[in-house]
Design a protein around this motif. Structure first.
Motif, PDB file in Angstrom:
ATOM      1  N   GLY A 459     -29.996   0.186  48.195  1.00 36.12           N
ATOM      2  CA  GLY A 459     -29.780  -0.686  49.346  1.00 36.12           C
ATOM      3  C   GLY A 459     -30.918  -0.534  50.332  1.00 36.12           C
ATOM      4  O   GLY A 459     -31.955   0.101  50.038  1.00 36.12           O
ATOM      5  N   PRO A 460     -30.761  -1.099  51.506  1.00 39.19           N
ATOM      6  CA  PRO A 460     -31.837  -1.014  52.508  1.00 39.19           C
ATOM      7  C   PRO A 460     -32.170   0.412  52.918  1.00 39.19           C
ATOM      8  O   PRO A 460     -33.291   0.682  53.375  1.00 39.19           O
ATOM      9  CB  PRO A 460     -31.269  -1.803  53.690  1.00 39.19           C
ATOM     10  N   GLU A 461     -31.211   1.335  52.750  1.00 39.22           N
ATOM     11  CA  GLU A 461     -31.465   2.723  53.139  1.00 39.22           C
ATOM     12  C   GLU A 461     -32.168   3.512  52.050  1.00 39.22           C
ATOM     13  O   GLU A 461     -32.586   4.652  52.272  1.00 39.22           O
ATOM     14  CB  GLU A 461     -30.154   3.415  53.509  1.00 39.22           C
ATOM     15  N   GLY A 462     -32.315   2.950  50.842  1.00 34.51           N
ATOM     16  CA  GLY A 462     -33.025   3.643  49.781  1.00 34.51           C
ATOM     17  C   GLY A 462     -32.312   3.544  48.449  1.00 34.51           C
ATOM     18  O   GLY A 462     -31.272   2.886  48.314  1.00 34.51           O
ATOM     19  N   THR A 463     -32.886   4.243  47.458  1.00 37.18           N
ATOM     20  CA  THR A 463     -32.373   4.200  46.087  1.00 37.18           C
ATOM     21  C   THR A 463     -32.214   5.617  45.566  1.00 37.18           C
ATOM     22  O   THR A 463     -33.050   6.494  45.853  1.00 37.18           O
ATOM     23  CB  THR A 463     -33.321   3.406  45.166  1.00 37.18           C
ATOM     24  N   VAL A 464     -31.142   5.837  44.797  1.00 39.05           N
ATOM     25  CA  VAL A 464     -30.869   7.156  44.233  1.00 39.05           C
ATOM     26  C   VAL A 464     -30.623   6.998  42.738  1.00 39.05           C
ATOM     27  O   VAL A 464     -29.739   6.232  42.313  1.00 39.05           O
ATOM     28  CB  VAL A 464     -29.646   7.823  44.894  1.00 39.05           C
ATOM     29  N   PHE A 465     -31.419   7.696  41.920  1.00 35.08           N
ATOM     30  CA  PHE A 465     -31.196   7.777  40.470  1.00 35.08           C
ATOM     31  C   PHE A 465     -30.735   9.188  40.130  1.00 35.08           C
ATOM     32  O   PHE A 465     -31.241  10.177  40.712  1.00 35.08           O
ATOM     33  CB  PHE A 465     -32.477   7.459  39.694  1.00 35.08           C
ATOM     34  N   GLN A 466     -29.807   9.271  39.178  1.00 36.01           N
ATOM     35  CA  GLN A 466     -29.355  10.574  38.701  1.00 36.01           C
ATOM     36  C   GLN A 466     -29.587  10.665  37.195  1.00 36.01           C
ATOM     37  O   GLN A 466     -29.294   9.728  36.446  1.00 36.01           O
ATOM     38  CB  GLN A 466     -27.868  10.779  39.005  1.00 36.01           C
ATOM     39  N   VAL A 467     -30.113  11.811  36.775  1.00 35.50           N
ATOM     40  CA  VAL A 467     -30.351  12.100  35.359  1.00 35.50           C
ATOM     41  C   VAL A 467     -29.448  13.266  34.974  1.00 35.50           C
ATOM     42  O   VAL A 467     -29.517  14.338  35.587  1.00 35.50           O
ATOM     43  CB  VAL A 467     -31.830  12.451  35.101  1.00 35.50           C
ATOM     44  N   VAL A 468     -28.600  13.043  33.985  1.00 34.86           N
ATOM     45  CA  VAL A 468     -27.653  14.062  33.537  1.00 34.86           C
ATOM     46  C   VAL A 468     -28.110  14.572  32.173  1.00 34.86           C
ATOM     47  O   VAL A 468     -28.215  13.797  31.212  1.00 34.86           O
ATOM     48  CB  VAL A 468     -26.222  13.483  33.443  1.00 34.86           C
ATOM     49  N   VAL A 469     -28.407  15.867  32.086  1.00 31.98           N
ATOM     50  CA  VAL A 469     -28.890  16.477  30.846  1.00 31.98           C
ATOM     51  C   VAL A 469     -27.949  17.615  30.468  1.00 31.98           C
ATOM     52  O   VAL A 469     -27.907  18.655  31.149  1.00 31.98           O
ATOM     53  CB  VAL A 469     -30.327  17.011  31.002  1.00 31.98           C
TER      54      VAL A 469
END
Length: 487
Positions: A459-469
């Motif tokens: 969104g306008p406040e930013g982006t978050v990606f998560q990687v699960v290993v």
């Protein structure tokens, strides 16, 4: 091609859907006419016999009105002949009186009571008349139509009834045939317009589309119908559109694969030359060169190995991960060191991975995944026009046998149109000139580890990606006790 064309020719008239519908329509209409014929012929017989009863009653009343109730033999014969009967008797109360009688005696072969007749019995009696040999004499009992008595009984030859029934049956049969042809033609015409023609259109379109599925001009144009045919047309249109798009994408992938193989061959030679030059640079006394030359050599080695593997296997499939337990903070630091050289001064990179966090993964694969995520975040931050500094934060934590890596930025967010196909090849290129393969490659590498990569939020406040290993599953073999006894 000749065999395929012959195999796809339309069926003949009788084997096609139109011919089958026509034959079935005629058959069902004829069956309906047969069901109508049975009660019709039975009713004809009853009405014919009732007509004879009415004529016999009039003849009896005429004989009763004669002077002294005496009729000459010739007159009596004419009256019986006109009524079409042989014997007439009337019952009034308890008295039964013979009104007219022919000169010749006849034995009655069958007798029928018309005062109370069920339809199954009437149909059976009608068929008995048609199937029995001629020459029978039958007796008929009924109530007098003019109420001249309580009951009237007549005897008559059955042949005139049988001939009349045959003529009536023939007329009904001819009428049934004419009606069957007319009704079948109308039904066939209606079905042909409403069902057969649209089905032929669907079939013809599928055959034409199958010859060249990549040609979008062959995709069916749905009609405005709201019935099942309209639904089938719209579903076929959607399916053909998706298939054409998929085949175009496959063709693009094939062309890209060939181009990559050619470029990889020449690029490997160029990188090999750059590697030799980097080795020479590492001998320089400049502190900055000594600091970055080893990292450059490692990056060149990685690129050359990747291009060699691509040329060797000739496919875009990734090799199976060579998993090892390694400190995640060091891998993240390597990725940030490389990304710093590419990012502008407006972007600040943070490594918040705990020092003691160990991950079970392929170092090369993990480096490529984090590099792709970091590069995407940097590109999004540099695209901002508000003048604010951008931040990219790499953090991680362990949840049991799973390590979760999070890459967070304060960029403008991912466009709405890109989100549904974020991890599909050539679909997620939000930046002009981008290819749209970074996230696809990252997702494939993580899936090879049994994990997943997901968009946690944007969104306008930013982006978050998560990687699960997840950690690799280790098969534990039970211990085995020695066989020799203790002495």
């Amino acid at each position: 091609m000749t065999g395929g064309s012959a195999r796809r020719e339309g069926p003949g008239l009788l084997r096609g859907l139109s011919g089958k519908v026509l034959l079935m329509t005629i058959l069902f209409v004829m069956l309906g006419e047969v069901l109508i014929f049975l009660p019709s012929i039975a009713n004809f017989r009853i009405q014919w016999l009732k007509g004879r009863i009415a004529q016999a009653e009039i003849a009896a009343l005429a004989a009763e009105a004669a002077p002294d109730r005496i009729l000459s033999p010739d007159l009596r014969t004419e009256i019986l002949k006109g009524a079409g009967v042989l014997v007439v008797s009337l019952t009034r109360g308890e008295t039964r009186k013979l009104m007219l009688r022919s000169e010749t005696d006849h034995m009655i072969d069958a007798s029928y009571d018309l005062r109370n007749v069920s339809w199954p019995a009437a149909i059976g009696d009608a068929f008995a008349v048609l199937l029995q040999p001629g020459g029978r004499v039958i007796g008929v009992i009924d109530k007098p139509p003019n109420m001249s008595g309580d009951m009237i009984e007549v005897a008559l030859f059955e042949n005139p009834l049988r001939e009349a029934m045959l003529r009536s049956g023939l007329n009904i049969f001819l009428l049934s045939v004419v009606l069957s042809v007319i009704v079948a033609g109308l039904v066939y015409l209606a079905l042909n317009i409403v069902l057969i023609r649209p089905m032929k259109r669907l079939t013809r379109n599928m055959m034409i589309f199958a010859q060249n599925p990549e040609d979008r001009s062959r995709i069916i144009v749905p009609s405005a119908r709201n019935d099942e045919i309209g639904i089938a047309e719209r579903e076929l249109h959607d399916m053909q559109s998706e298939l054409a798009a998929m085949l175009q994408q496959k063709s693009r992938l094939a062309a890209l694969g060939l181009a990559v193989a050619k470029v990889s061959h020449d690029l490997r030679n160029m990188l090999s030359s750059a590697h030799v030059i980097s080795d020479r640079l590492s001998m320089a006394e400049d502190p900055t060169v000594k600091r970055f030359a080893p990292k450059l050599i490692v990056s060149l080695d990685r690129a050359i190995s990747f291009l060699t593997a691509t040329l060797k296997f000739g496919r875009a499939e990734e090799a199976a991960p060579m998993r090892e337990r390694l400190p995640l903070k060091d891998v993240a630091e390597e990725v940030i060191d490389t990304a710093v050289l590419q990012a502008s001064s407006r972007v600040v990179l943070f490594n918040h991975v705990p020092p003691g966090l160990i991950i079970d993964a392929d170092r090369e694969h993990l480096n490529r995944v984090l590099t792709n995520l970091m590069r995407n975040a940097i590109q999004a931050l540099e695209a901002r026009d508000d003048g604010m500094d951008g931040r990219v934060i790499v953090s991680a934590w362990r949840e049991g046998a799973v390590v979760v890596i999070e890459v967070r930025d304060n960029g403008p967010g991912i466009p709405e149109r890109v989100r549904p196909k974020l991890f599909e090849a050539f679909q997620s290129a939000a930046k002009p000139g981008g290819v749209g393969l970074g996230l696809t490659i990252a997702a494939e590498l993580i899936r090879a580890h049994g994990g997943e990569i997901r968009l946690k939020g944007t969104g306008p406040e930013g982006t978050v990606f998560q990687v699960v290993v997840p950690d690799a599953v280790v098969e534990l073999r039970p211990g085995r006790r020695g066989a020799r006894s203790h002495s």
